[in-house]
Motif scaffolding. Sequence first.
Motif, PDB file in Angstrom:
ATOM      1  N   ALA A  53       9.670 -41.820  -0.203  1.00  9.25           N
ATOM      2  CA  ALA A  53       9.770 -40.467  -0.767  1.00  9.25           C
ATOM      3  C   ALA A  53      10.793 -39.614  -0.022  1.00  9.25           C
ATOM      4  CB  ALA A  53       8.394 -39.792  -0.729  1.00  9.25           C
ATOM      5  N   ALA A  54      11.021 -39.932   1.262  1.00  6.09           N
ATOM      6  CA  ALA A  54      11.939 -39.123   2.078  1.00  6.09           C
ATOM      7  C   ALA A  54      13.399 -39.524   1.903  1.00  6.09           C
ATOM      8  CB  ALA A  54      11.542 -39.242   3.545  1.00  6.09           C
ATOM      9  N   MET A  55      13.657 -40.574   1.119  1.00 10.23           N
ATOM     10  CA  MET A  55      15.048 -41.053   0.986  1.00 10.23           C
ATOM     11  C   MET A  55      16.052 -39.987   0.534  1.00 10.23           C
ATOM     12  SD  MET A  55      14.975 -44.980  -0.432  1.00 10.23           S
ATOM     13  CE  MET A  55      16.745 -45.173  -0.454  1.00 10.23           C
ATOM     14  N   PRO A  56      15.719 -39.120  -0.410  1.00  7.98           N
ATOM     15  CA  PRO A  56      16.721 -38.121  -0.844  1.00  7.98           C
ATOM     16  C   PRO A  56      17.051 -37.058   0.207  1.00  7.98           C
ATOM     17  CG  PRO A  56      15.035 -38.449  -2.529  1.00  7.98           C
ATOM     18  CD  PRO A  56      14.526 -39.085  -1.279  1.00  7.98           C
ATOM     19  N   SER A  57      16.523 -37.173   1.404  1.00  9.09           N
ATOM     20  CA  SER A  57      16.863 -36.200   2.465  1.00  9.09           C
ATOM     21  C   SER A  57      18.315 -36.335   2.913  1.00  9.09           C
ATOM     22  CB  SER A  57      15.969 -36.427   3.687  1.00  9.09           C
ATOM     23  OG  SER A  57      14.630 -36.418   3.333  1.00  9.09           O
ATOM     24  N   SER A  58      18.872 -37.536   2.766  1.00 15.38           N
ATOM     25  CA  SER A  58      20.205 -37.804   3.321  1.00 15.38           C
ATOM     26  C   SER A  58      21.288 -36.915   2.711  1.00 15.38           C
ATOM     27  CB  SER A  58      20.560 -39.279   3.112  1.00 15.38           C
ATOM     28  OG  SER A  58      20.471 -39.594   1.746  1.00 15.38           O
TER      29      SER A  58
END
Lengths: 148, 250
Positions: A53-58
């Motif tokens: 779920a945290a992948m789009p933080s980049s």
Amino acid sequence: MESLVLTTGWMGIFSPLALGAIGSMIGVGRGGLAAAGAMLEVEAGYGRFVGVAAMPSSQTIYGIVVMLTLNRPVSVANSPGLFVLGVLTGVALLISALAQGTACAASISASKSKAEVFGISIAPAAVIEGFAVFVFVFALVLAGSIPR
Amino acid sequence: MIGRVMDAGPGEPPIWVMRRRATAWTTPQRRYYQLVAALPPLRDFRRTRVLPMSQRRLEERLALLHPEDLADLRMAVSLVSWRRQPINRTTAEIAAMYEECMAATRNRALRSTVEFRMNVRTVMVALRLKRLGRGVPSGRWGVGNYTRTIESRWTDPEFGLAAVFPWIPEARVFLDQGDATGLESLLMGLLWTKLSQVADRHPFGFEQVFAFAFKWDILHRWLSYDAQKARRRFDKLVLEATSEYQDIFA
């Protein structure tokens, strides 16, 4: 008129971070909601859902780097270049974060009931990340040609 | 008998079409990431042996829907559900429910699904009436856009709808053979396929949620057939066993 042109220059500098962060917020939100839903269905392995779920933080990180690269004294000469490069980079990061959030949600939804597909199901999200990296890298390259 | 309830008047589109046009651009497209991820996968009902989710758990999940979507779903379920309809419900009442559902439902895919299901039911009514040797039905006997076509092409075995409903010949065979299970499987399969297509086109949308709810209903109904069959067999075995005891103590 000159102040308006200078305003566009400032918009261009901050757009990659602002738009990238907006995309990350929505993208992580989508993935996070899916992770919360999947947790209701499984008995273990919650951590991997949160990680996906945290992948789009980049996109926010890319936005910070592009913003720092574009940051320079704003003038009438460099404002159009800053505006176009910054805003387009920001829009691309925003859309990639939204798409990645949906891909992550789909990955979480698929892998909750079939753990063996977890690795392959995040491949689409990784490919979307690749496109965001293209935008990021070439924004840095082109930023060098905008006059200081 | 149900008349052509969808007709508003000569030269005018039906009332629900006009309402739909007015709201087509204002209906929000809600996404249900948490809810969809909290639903188990549903495999083909003919190959499933256990209901993957209880009705109570399903109701808990559906409570996560937006109130408007939940209201639309509940109204549609009353028409689309495979559970037995109340015996005292008249055709006119069903037609009124259908009209109300089409007018009130905001989601286009949900309206399309309800319309599809009611068209199938209308065609099945026509096939059964024809098999009983009845003449051209008049008045209120069905709903949807094909009642007039069916009436005008009554002598045609497929009512001139073979291109629209290619399953009609197969349904006729099941009717002639008296194969109720085969017919039910065919009709459920049609809706199941339609729901799968709708869900695939709208990931994480309301469409995926209502498709799950309707599929769950099909599955619930299909598995109840097996339960009834199992109960009959169980009763038979009990009877055989007690008969033996009677012989022993005779």
